[in-house]
Design a protein around this motif. Sequence first.
Motif, PDB file in Angstrom:
ATOM      1  N   ARG A  72      10.516   8.225  -5.312  1.00 56.99           N
ATOM      2  CA  ARG A  72       9.726   7.924  -4.077  1.00 56.99           C
ATOM      3  C   ARG A  72       9.238   6.454  -4.472  1.00 56.99           C
ATOM      4  O   ARG A  72       9.147   5.863  -3.451  1.00 56.99           O
ATOM      5  N   VAL A  73       8.671   6.365  -5.616  1.00 58.46           N
ATOM      6  CA  VAL A  73       8.090   5.050  -5.879  1.00 58.46           C
ATOM      7  C   VAL A  73       8.780   4.172  -6.110  1.00 58.46           C
ATOM      8  O   VAL A  73       8.884   3.075  -5.424  1.00 58.46           O
TER       9      VAL A  73
ATOM     10  N   PHE B 274      10.049   8.386   3.032  1.00 57.07           N
ATOM     11  CA  PHE B 274       8.822   8.126   3.438  1.00 57.07           C
ATOM     12  C   PHE B 274       8.212   6.632   3.218  1.00 57.07           C
ATOM     13  O   PHE B 274       7.520   6.009   3.871  1.00 57.07           O
ATOM     14  N   GLY B 275       8.223   6.188   2.128  1.00 59.57           N
ATOM     15  CA  GLY B 275       7.707   4.908   1.596  1.00 59.57           C
ATOM     16  C   GLY B 275       8.445   3.771   2.403  1.00 59.57           C
ATOM     17  O   GLY B 275       7.924   2.747   2.693  1.00 59.57           O
TER      18      GLY B 275
ATOM     19  N   TYR C 204      -1.803  14.949  -1.434  1.00 65.48           N
ATOM     20  CA  TYR C 204      -0.761  14.680  -0.357  1.00 65.48           C
ATOM     21  C   TYR C 204      -1.098  13.325  -0.025  1.00 65.48           C
ATOM     22  O   TYR C 204      -0.525  12.358   0.209  1.00 65.48           O
TER      23      TYR C 204
ATOM     24  N   ASN D 202       3.292  15.802  -6.925  1.00 62.24           N
ATOM     25  CA  ASN D 202       2.540  15.825  -5.580  1.00 62.24           C
ATOM     26  C   ASN D 202       3.752  15.406  -4.416  1.00 62.24           C
ATOM     27  O   ASN D 202       3.397  14.871  -3.576  1.00 62.24           O
ATOM     28  N   PRO D 203       5.096  16.049  -4.811  1.00 65.22           N
ATOM     29  CA  PRO D 203       5.903  15.743  -3.364  1.00 65.22           C
ATOM     30  C   PRO D 203       5.200  16.545  -1.989  1.00 65.22           C
ATOM     31  O   PRO D 203       4.561  17.382  -1.970  1.00 65.22           O
ATOM     32  N   PHE D 204       5.504  15.583  -0.957  1.00 65.59           N
ATOM     33  CA  PHE D 204       5.015  15.848   0.279  1.00 65.59           C
ATOM     34  C   PHE D 204       5.855  17.369   0.727  1.00 65.59           C
ATOM     35  O   PHE D 204       6.960  17.445   0.363  1.00 65.59           O
TER      36      PHE D 204
ATOM     37  N   ALA E  74      -0.744   5.972  -1.876  1.00 65.38           N
ATOM     38  CA  ALA E  74      -0.315   5.195  -3.248  1.00 65.38           C
ATOM     39  C   ALA E  74       1.160   4.487  -2.874  1.00 65.38           C
ATOM     40  O   ALA E  74       1.556   3.883  -3.509  1.00 65.38           O
ATOM     41  N   LEU E  75       1.707   5.064  -1.723  1.00 63.33           N
ATOM     42  CA  LEU E  75       3.273   4.423  -1.359  1.00 63.33           C
ATOM     43  C   LEU E  75       2.968   3.312  -0.435  1.00 63.33           C
ATOM     44  O   LEU E  75       4.035   2.684   0.013  1.00 63.33           O
ATOM     45  N   GLY E  76       1.713   3.029  -0.141  1.00 64.50           N
ATOM     46  CA  GLY E  76       1.420   1.900   0.601  1.00 64.50           C
ATOM     47  C   GLY E  76       1.441   2.142   2.231  1.00 64.50           C
ATOM     48  O   GLY E  76       1.301   1.351   3.117  1.00 64.50           O
TER      49      GLY E  76
ATOM     50  N   VAL F   3      10.483   2.009  -2.803  1.00 61.81           N
ATOM     51  CA  VAL F   3       9.715   0.995  -2.262  1.00 61.81           C
ATOM     52  C   VAL F   3       9.734  -0.168  -2.939  1.00 61.81           C
ATOM     53  O   VAL F   3       8.854  -1.316  -2.647  1.00 61.81           O
TER      54      VAL F   3
ATOM     55  N   ARG G 123       2.062  -0.876  -2.411  1.00 63.69           N
ATOM     56  CA  ARG G 123       3.349  -0.751  -2.281  1.00 63.69           C
ATOM     57  C   ARG G 123       3.983  -1.524  -3.490  1.00 63.69           C
ATOM     58  O   ARG G 123       5.117  -1.053  -4.403  1.00 63.69           O
TER      59      ARG G 123
ATOM     60  N   MET H  97       2.529   4.594  -7.862  1.00 59.97           N
ATOM     61  CA  MET H  97       1.958   5.321  -8.817  1.00 59.97           C
ATOM     62  C   MET H  97       2.441   6.930  -8.832  1.00 59.97           C
ATOM     63  O   MET H  97       2.610   7.074  -7.882  1.00 59.97           O
TER      64      MET H  97
END
Lengths: 289, 251
Positions: free
Chosen positions: B160-161, B106-107, A174, B94-96, A180-182, B164, B84, B88
């Motif tokens: 999700r990637v 989220f991002g 997590y 691995n979703p939150f 990794a999303l910044g 952003v 950003r 990756m």
Amino acid sequence: MRRIIDTIIEKVIFSCGTLSVIFVILIFSFLFMESFAFFKDFDITKFVTGRYWYPDSEPALFGILSLIVGSFLVTLGACLIAVPVSIMTALYISEVVSKSVRDVLKSLVELMAAIPSVVIGFIGMIVLVPCVRKLFNVPTGLTAFSGSVMLAFMAMPTMVTISEDAIHSVPWQYKEGALALGATKWQTMRRIVLKTARPGIMAAIMLGIGRVVGETMTVMMITGNSSRIPHSIFEPVRTMTAVIAAEMGETVKGSMHYKALFSIGLVLFLITFLINFVADLFLGKNKNK
Amino acid sequence: MSKIEIKSFNLYYTNFHALKDISINIEDKRITTIIGPSGCGKSTLLRSINRINDTIEGVRTSGEINVYGENIYDNKIDVDILRRNVGMVFQRPNPFPISIYENVAFGLRVNRIGSNRWTISETVEKSLKAVLLWDNVKDRLHKSALSLTLEEQQRLCIARVIAVTPRIILLDEPCSSLDPVAIQKIEELMIQLKNRYTIIIVTHNMQQAARVSNDTAFMLFGKLVEFDKTEKIFTNPLKKETEDYVSGRFG
Ligand SMILES: Nc1ncnc2c1ncn2[C@@H]1O[C@H](COP(=O)(O)OP(=O)(O)O)[C@@H](O)[C@H]1O
Ligand SMILES: [Mg+2]
């Protein structure tokens, strides 16, 4: 032979389990019976809402409102101090320092839990109480605030270790995903780590509060033992636990005073029961989500 | 002009020399795969490109990785902005453990993209559509992401990637926990995404490499053995090790 040992061990475990349940039931019924006898002779609303605790006057007054307020103030103060500090400490230990430092810090915190409450009370008396008196310019340093500070110390080891466990068991995938999303380290902690660890942290807080509510020695030593309803946290207070501990030795067995102390015990029991119940609700709700 | 230029890059896990003098130029808007036997350093190389290896204690590096002409191992680089731009997707989805919607949002929130609720909702929808997940989940956006199947979870992680707006997407064995049908769907998705992003995929599945990629890098024991067009690597490689590996003689 192995079979026999097996059955013996099974029996022993079973009887231990049953015994502990029986003990709880016995304690509860004992409390209940003594209190019941008390409430036959003394009005229960006067007991809970009465402002004066004069067990030796004529007629005797057994009002515990000031004691309830005292316990509540001291506990609330302790939580306001201990909860944020503990969560920050747990985050720091789990997320910031390196592995070796983490182990050292964790054992230190666990060691803190082993300090007897008399010692904490003693340290509070000679270090904190004079400071409080000078710092806040009050007639005595024996105040609800002093009790809160020292009780916060007692609650912190439980709160820190258990929340640290919860935070540490948040899957690193997590954290990695968030980074990794910044997300910054702090955003990751706040939005992902703390959120995921919340049930564990809640449990930690509840256990810490449980320790504070039932604590006797420290509060007896440094809260001033004055059973008047205080107007601020910088006045002396008296808690339910302190009354029971201080007066149980000087009562006549079976007297009204004696039974009244048991009734306070029952109130304490109900309060801790309620706290645990609320904690369970929290945990259950999070699990089902 | 190459997007990612790796120059004599070395990485050590404490004392273990995991990447040895890697140099490689990766081009824009293409799919590049990294293949090689387990433990040869594929993940380590991929994780160096968004500096997610920084989170592991004891990692040291030398050499350069230039992304759009900027050395990302330079001290001036802001790692959060780098990550950003270089998204990756991990081996295990691995979703939150929060809602589907919040996973994608989220991002946007942490990077302060899209200041109001409306633009966030719009981007969430667009991203979920891009990974072909929108129709499946549009009625349960506020359910936990953990209620999705593994394939859907991996799609969500890709969404999700994408949300952003990175320029490069790194995928580390994105299909290894999926079944064949799901793998095919994810591969189709990657080929679609190629038009808009520079994609690097680590895989130990050679058919997958052959099916989806334009270029292929072959690694062995922490070294880059060969890097070329995918057809070349699979039909007429220069090095003997490469030929042995792609023909299935070891690894
Ligand atoms: N966190 C780590 N600490 C120490 N060694 C590691 C770590 N991660 C990977 N390694 C080692 O580095 C080598 C390359 O690992 P990795 O990049 O995961 O290989 P691949 O993805 O090709 O299977 C392996 O020998 C592995 O044991
Ligand atoms: Mg790997």
